[in-house]
Design an enzyme around this catalytic site. Structure first.
Site, PDB file in Angstrom:
ATOM      1  N   ASP A  45       0.878  -1.380   0.135  1.00  0.00           N
ATOM      2  CA  ASP A  45       0.054   0.018   0.016  1.00  0.00           C
ATOM      3  C   ASP A  45       0.965   1.100  -0.020  1.00  0.00           C
ATOM      4  O   ASP A  45       0.316   2.358   0.539  1.00  0.00           O
ATOM      5  CB  ASP A  45      -0.775   0.138   1.124  1.00  0.00           C
ATOM      6  CG  ASP A  45      -1.718  -1.159   1.585  1.00  0.00           C
ATOM      7  OD1 ASP A  45      -2.221  -1.797   0.216  1.00  0.00           O
ATOM      8  OD2 ASP A  45      -2.039  -1.708   2.545  1.00  0.00           O
ATOM      9  N   GLY A  91      -4.194  -4.492  -4.417  1.00  0.00           N
ATOM     10  CA  GLY A  91      -5.129  -3.454  -5.248  1.00  0.00           C
ATOM     11  C   GLY A  91      -4.427  -2.157  -5.312  1.00  0.00           C
ATOM     12  O   GLY A  91      -4.059  -1.738  -4.129  1.00  0.00           O
ATOM     13  N   HIS A  92      -4.721  -1.582  -6.288  1.00  0.00           N
ATOM     14  CA  HIS A  92      -4.234   0.078  -6.374  1.00  0.00           C
ATOM     15  C   HIS A  92      -5.389   0.608  -6.947  1.00  0.00           C
ATOM     16  O   HIS A  92      -6.050   0.384  -7.985  1.00  0.00           O
ATOM     17  CB  HIS A  92      -3.201   0.144  -7.227  1.00  0.00           C
ATOM     18  CG  HIS A  92      -2.780  -0.929  -8.260  1.00  0.00           C
ATOM     19  ND1 HIS A  92      -2.006  -1.975  -8.250  1.00  0.00           N
ATOM     20  CD2 HIS A  92      -3.413  -0.980  -9.544  1.00  0.00           C
ATOM     21  CE1 HIS A  92      -2.099  -2.737  -9.197  1.00  0.00           C
ATOM     22  NE2 HIS A  92      -2.852  -1.892 -10.120  1.00  0.00           N
TER      23      HIS A  92
HETATM   24  P1  IMP Z   1      -2.546 -12.409   2.196  1.00  0.00           P
HETATM   25  O1  IMP Z   1      -1.596 -11.956   1.054  1.00  0.00           O
HETATM   26  O2  IMP Z   1      -3.987 -12.386   1.850  1.00  0.00           O
HETATM   27  O3  IMP Z   1      -2.319 -14.015   2.626  1.00  0.00           O
HETATM   28  O4  IMP Z   1      -2.446 -11.706   3.527  1.00  0.00           O
HETATM   29  C1  IMP Z   1      -1.232 -11.856   4.436  1.00  0.00           C
HETATM   30  C2  IMP Z   1      -0.611 -10.773   5.003  1.00  0.00           C
HETATM   31  O5  IMP Z   1      -0.369  -9.624   3.850  1.00  0.00           O
HETATM   32  C3  IMP Z   1      -1.710  -9.926   5.547  1.00  0.00           C
HETATM   33  O6  IMP Z   1      -1.269  -9.100   6.728  1.00  0.00           O
HETATM   34  C4  IMP Z   1      -2.186  -8.981   4.493  1.00  0.00           C
HETATM   35  O7  IMP Z   1      -3.142  -7.819   5.112  1.00  0.00           O
HETATM   36  C5  IMP Z   1      -1.155  -8.553   3.872  1.00  0.00           C
HETATM   37  N1  IMP Z   1      -1.510  -8.078   2.606  1.00  0.00           N
HETATM   38  C6  IMP Z   1      -1.288  -8.861   1.449  1.00  0.00           C
HETATM   39  N2  IMP Z   1      -1.289  -8.351   0.225  1.00  0.00           N
HETATM   40  C7  IMP Z   1      -1.536  -6.792   0.615  1.00  0.00           C
HETATM   41  C8  IMP Z   1      -1.449  -5.744  -0.204  1.00  0.00           C
HETATM   42  O8  IMP Z   1      -1.396  -5.503  -1.228  1.00  0.00           O
HETATM   43  N3  IMP Z   1      -1.261  -4.486   0.743  1.00  0.00           N
HETATM   44  C9  IMP Z   1      -1.255  -4.531   2.135  1.00  0.00           C
HETATM   45  N4  IMP Z   1      -0.987  -5.681   2.689  1.00  0.00           N
HETATM   46  C10 IMP Z   1      -1.220  -7.034   1.934  1.00  0.00           C
END
Ligand code: IMP
Length: 430
Positions: free
Chosen positions: A13, A40-41
């Protein structure tokens, strides 16, 4: 222009989408290498707001080629939906969007298992619940289903049957959950197959051709260095390599094809999900910080309010080292406009000792106390400033202090979501 990797240096992010979108104007191709729709952006162009999770940011430029590499995990419904949204806006994708057949697919059982696993953990990761971890686990466990398998009717049926048998065992024995029916999973998944199939092609070969023709390619990192599976704040990490090194394995190129690495960092820190966050604001500090709507600190993917804290130079130095960063983009400077004091964490205190590198043990990461340097805030609106010389003195002091601490030049400063809310400082791109 050189071939550039753009990576996040914090917990995701950081605003990579806007930076990639800006660079895309001069690029021929943008390629995603890892992650899935956990990323996501948001991009704002001419007052229109676009949210992407899988399609690379450069798609809004009419001639830029966008590719999704073999290291990405694809939820067919999400990708089909993004294609549809762009089609409805009359943005043509034909010949401009490429999807690697090597990419692994996310199906309903991945999402379900992600959510059940989180619910059952005493120490939940706080995942996005999008099935990312279970999909990557299947890939490494060698029971994953790739885009190529998905497009081939018989192969897909066979592989899905085998995998579902195993998943239903796990659902029953571990979670006392009713089994999933083959027909339901199959029917839901194939609904999106036609929408995707025409974009699947030899991304690896196309990339090689572009490289041989000296075309400029931007490799779009997802998440951030501190969420890297190996070097991040494990186990509170995502399931892919979020570092510049992961780009090569995710898109299928050698490291010699990458010229520069641009690291994107916010002027402060945020994190969604659980896990250590040494510089997270104390209660009194949160109340002085702009609320999540003003600071735009609501997750693009899940809408969760992000945790917020001061800039952590200790972690940043580590991220720079892990990525081999050549230049920095600093985002969201404008969010600090209303603060009269700004802090930078320059070291930690652990058991009465000063340390300048992040500890590896989770227990120690939870114990460390940040050592801060304080700087005067600028208390002025920076969101419409377009020249570095016009920034308030205190803002320049802050940026220059960051640059001196991190020993990497700042290439770009962003003070708002729009393309024109940016100041480019040096000729990194030429
Ligand atoms: P997962 O990637 O959904 O398995 O989540 C694992 C961790 O990475 C969690 O703390 C999510 O909130 C974080 N996370 C995954 N993708 C993003 C992103 O694009 N931005 C910020 N945090 C992310």
């Amino acid at each position: 222009m050189p071939n550039i990797v753009v990576v996040g240096l914090q917990w995701g992010d950081e605003g990579k989408g806007k930076i990639i979108d800006l660079l895309s104007e001069k690029a021929h191709a943008i390629v995603r290498a890892q992650g899935g729709n956990n990323a996501g952006h948001t991009i704002v162009v001419g007052g229109d707001e676009y949210k992407f999770h899988l399609i690379p940011s450069g798609i809004l430029y009419p001639s830029t080629i966008c590719m999704i590499g073999g290291g990405v995990v694809i939820d067919p419904e999400v990708l089909a939906h993004e294609i549809e949204v762009l089609e409805k806006k009359n943005i043509s994708l034909k010949g401009r969007l490429g999807i690697s057949p090597y990419a692994h697919m996310i199906f309903s059982y991945h999402r379900l298992l992600d959510q059940l696993s989180e619910k059952n953990k005493t120490d939940a990761i706080g995942t996005t619940g999008r099935g990312i971890g279970p999909c990557y686990a299947d890939k490494v466990h060698r029971i994953g289903i790739r885009m190529a398998d998905f497009l081939h009717e018989e192969t897909f049926k066979k592989k899905l049957q085998q995998t579902l048998q195993q998943k239903n065992q796990v659902l029953k024995l571990l979670y006392q959950h009713a089994p999933l029916k083959f027909d339901d999973v199959f029917t839901e998944a194939v609904r999106y197959r036609d929408k995707l199939s025409s974009y699947v092609g030899d991304v690896e070969e196309t990339l090689e051709e572009l490289i041989l023709k000296d075309k400029t390619i931007i490799f779009e990192g997802a998440q951030g260095a501190l969420l890297d599976t190996t070097f991040g704040t494990y186990p509170f990490v995502t399931s892919s390599c979020t570092l510049s090194g992961g780009i090569c394995t995710g898109v299928g190129i050698g490291p010699t094809k990458i010229d520069q690495t641009l690291g994107v960092m916010k002027a402060y820190s945020t994190r969604v999900g659980n896990g250590p966050f040494p510089t997270e604001f104390q209660k009194d500090e949160i109340s002085k910080f702009p609320d999540p709507f003003v600071s735009r600190e609501l997750g693009t993917t899940t809408g969760r309010v992000r945790r917020v804290g001061w800039f952590d130079a200790v972690l940043l130095k580590r991220s720079i080292l892990l990525n081999g960063v050549d230049a920095l983009a600093v985002t969201k400077l404008d969010i600090l406009d209303s603060l009269n004091t700004i802090k930078i964490c320059v070291a930690y205190e652990l058991n009465g000792r000063r340390i300048e590198t992040p500890p590896i043990l989770e227990e120690e990461r939870l114990q460390i106390k940040p050592v801060y340097e304080e700087m005067e805030g600028w208390m002025e609106d920076t969101s419409s400033i377009t020249e570095y010389k016009d920034l308030p003195k205190q803002a320049k002091d802050y940026l220059e202090h960051l640059q001196e601490t991190l020993l990497v030049p700042i290439f770009l400063i962003s003070m708002g979501p729009s393309r024109d809310q940016s100041i480019i400082l040096n000729s990194f791109l030429d």
